[in-house]
Structure formats: C-alpha cells, structure tokens
Design a protein around this motif. Structure first.
Motif: not given
Length: 348
Positions: A198-204, A324-331, A333-347
């Motif tokens: 999903i992130p790759a599809s949004l990005d591309q 690496p998603h948990w590592h990115q979320s921890n460190l 997340s303040s610079r996530f793009s809309s593509a990143d947030l396809a995974l990280h935004r949901p509750a």
C-alpha cells in the motif's frame, strides 16, 4: 456508485468491480464456483444496474473458460465496461507456457483477446513475479502492447515491494510504460499489504485493486468461533487465504458482526465498506457463486462507517509492527509521509 481515479492515471473505475473467478468452474476453480453463460449475464446485468464499470478476469481462470464466458456474456455490451485480464501463470505443459517472457506474453494476450471477443484490454496485469525473465524484456513487451493499442493500461499483481519498485524503475529508466494499478490481497483478515504494497502504491501513484476483500468468505458472517459452516470455500482444497491467527480472526469477525448489527446490514457489507476507507484503494473486486451474495455485496457501496467504527476495526485487525517498522515508529515518526502513514496511522 462512486467512481475513483486509478492511481495517477486518467482512468476512473467503480469502487466495486466484478470478479469472474467463478465463471467456468473447471479443475480447482470448481471449488470457487460454476457460473455458466446465463449466470454470467445475470451477474453482469446486476453490476451494470448498480453502476459497476470494471470486470476483472484472468487467462488462467478455468484455463480460459472464464474469459470465454465473459466474452459471450458481454456480447453487445463491451462498450459499457472496462475489462482487466492477466498473464503469467501456467496455461499448458510446455516450457514456455508460463512466465513473463516476450514469447509467453505475446501469445497469451492474443489468446485472451480472442476468447473475450474484443480488440483491446483496458487493464492488463502481470499476475505474478517471474524471477527468470529479465525485467527489461517483460517491460519492453508490455510497453509494446500499449503502443499497439492492444492494452490501454498496465497493472501488476502479487509482487513483493522490492519487485514492484524494481519493475517501475526499469520501466522509468528505459522510457517504457509503467504500472498504473496494483491488484493485491487485502482484507480485515490480513492487512499484510500495509507493510510495503500500500505505501509503495501510494508513493508510485498506482491504484489499488483488492482481490478477495472478504478473505475467501471468511468475513461473510458464516464463519464463527466454535461453529462449523454448512458450506464454504475453506472446507475444500482451496486454501487461500491461509489463516495464521485463528483467534485474532474470530475476534475481528465478532467486531464486524457488532458493527453490522448497529447498521442493520450484513457483515460482508461492513468488511467491504471498511476497505473503501483505506488510502490508495481504487476498487474492490467482488465475485460470488450465488446471485444473492453478489446483490448483498453490491450494497456495501451505500454503507458509510463512522470514524469510531473504522478505529474499532483498525484496532482489532492491526498487523504487528515488524522490523524496520517498529524501529521507525519509535525514532522517526515525526517525519512520516502519507505513504508511511498507510501503515502507521490506523488505530492500534
């Protein structure tokens, strides 16, 4: 019916599209359905009446029978719909009867056009990865189909994230047509696609077409904890999708049932309506063995979920954050793009 842009392309597709895996019912596909020409005509008319403008098939569904039935059922109606088909999987016993070589693609696109009784495909998907054929050969051949007019748009299906990005990069670097759509498995039963696809599809800029949005019927409401359904695909040799966490699946189904009860609708409609809230999704490919199942699924286009309901479904079905998603979320997340947030935004 809502019409959505297919990624960054100029093509607009209905939020629900008709899948034809049930057409024909030969060999293993008999476990999915046995829709004949008369049944196909009924289902197509039901979809046209509901505003559906995209029909999805594949050359290997019942070894060409699905395309043949669709072509006959669409007689006189071809200009009312967009047709998507696919190439890659085995169509015979010979060494060149599968894959994404120039030889196989050119042979199969002409065979699909003959069976469908049309001079072009609106979307042509490569159905799976081929690790033996150079991507330059595959993408050059696909580009030639667009230039010739046999194909209007290119699509990809069932690639991993790196495979998709490599194909897009090869096409871009050589000036070839790139993929406009990504047909993937995505459902409340398994949201693995949110890791990369999903992130790759949004990005591309690829529009996402979702196959098996009801997880092969698992989310239809007939599968419940401690109960054995009278019939269903998962009682046969058909094993897709695989269930890896049965308890999580039943927890998800119970939440779907609760939301459905509040809306006075079927669980299937809720599961479909949920996916239509997800970023990047252009259309859900729905198919049914029975007309009444199709009629129920088509009604999902009329269901609107509240943000609270989406959050409930997000929370209960959320995939684990793998590396690496948990590592990115921890460190970071303040610079996530809309593509990143396809995974990280949901509750969660």
């Amino acid at each position: 019916m809502e019409y959505r842009q297919l990624g960054r392309s100029g093509l607009r597709v209905s939020a629900l599209s008709l899948g034809t895996m049930t057409f024909g019912g030969k060999d293993v596909f008999g476990n999915v359905g046995h829709t004949d020409i008369a049944g196909a005509k009924r289902q197509i008319d039901m979809c046209l009446d509901a505003g559906v403008n995209l029909i999805d098939t594949a050359n290997m569904y019942s070894r060409g029978a699905s395309e043949e039935i669709l072509g006959q059922a669409l007689a006189g109606k071809r200009d009312k719909v967009l047709i998507s088909s696919k190439v890659r999987l085995s169509m015979g016993d010979g060494p060149n009867d599968e894959g994404l070589s120039r030889a196989h693609i050119l042979e199969q696109v002409d065979a699909s056009l003959r069976r469908l009784g049309t001079d072009h495909l609106d979307i042509y998907h490569v159905h799976q990865w081929d690790g033996l054929t150079p991507l330059e050969e595959t993408m050059r051949t696909l580009d030639s189909l667009v230039r010739s007019g046999k194909v209007r748009y290119l699509g990809v299906s069932n690639f991993s994230g790196w495979q998709l990005m490599k194909a897009q990069s090869v096409a871009a670097s050589l000036g070839y047509e790139q993929f406009a759509s990504n047909q993937i498995y995505y459902s409340l039963e398994s949201r693995d696609a949110e890791y990369e696809l999903i992130p790759a599809s949004l990005d591309q800029g690829l529009g996402v077409l979702v196959w098996s949005p009801l997880a092969g019927g698992l989310l239809s409401g007939k599968y419940r904890r401690g109960q054995q359904p009278a019939d269903g695909r998962h009682l046969t040799e058909w094993s897709e999708p695989p269930v890896r966490d049965e308890e999580k699946l039943y927890d998800t189904i119970e939440t779907v049932m609760d939301v459905a009860s509040a809306h006075g609708t079927s669980p299937a409609q809720i599961a479909l309506a949920y996916l239509l809230t997800k970023p990047g999704v252009s259309s859900l490919v729905i198919g049914a063995r029975k007309d009444e199942q199709l009629a129920d699924n088509l009604k999902s286009a009329e269901v609107t979920l509240s943000q609270e309901e989406v959050d409930r479904l997000d929370t209960i079905s959320a995939p684990d954050l793998i590396y690496p998603h948990w590592h990115q979320s921890n460190l970071v997340s303040s610079r996530f793009s809309s593509a990143d947030l396809a995974l990280h935004r949901p509750a969660r």
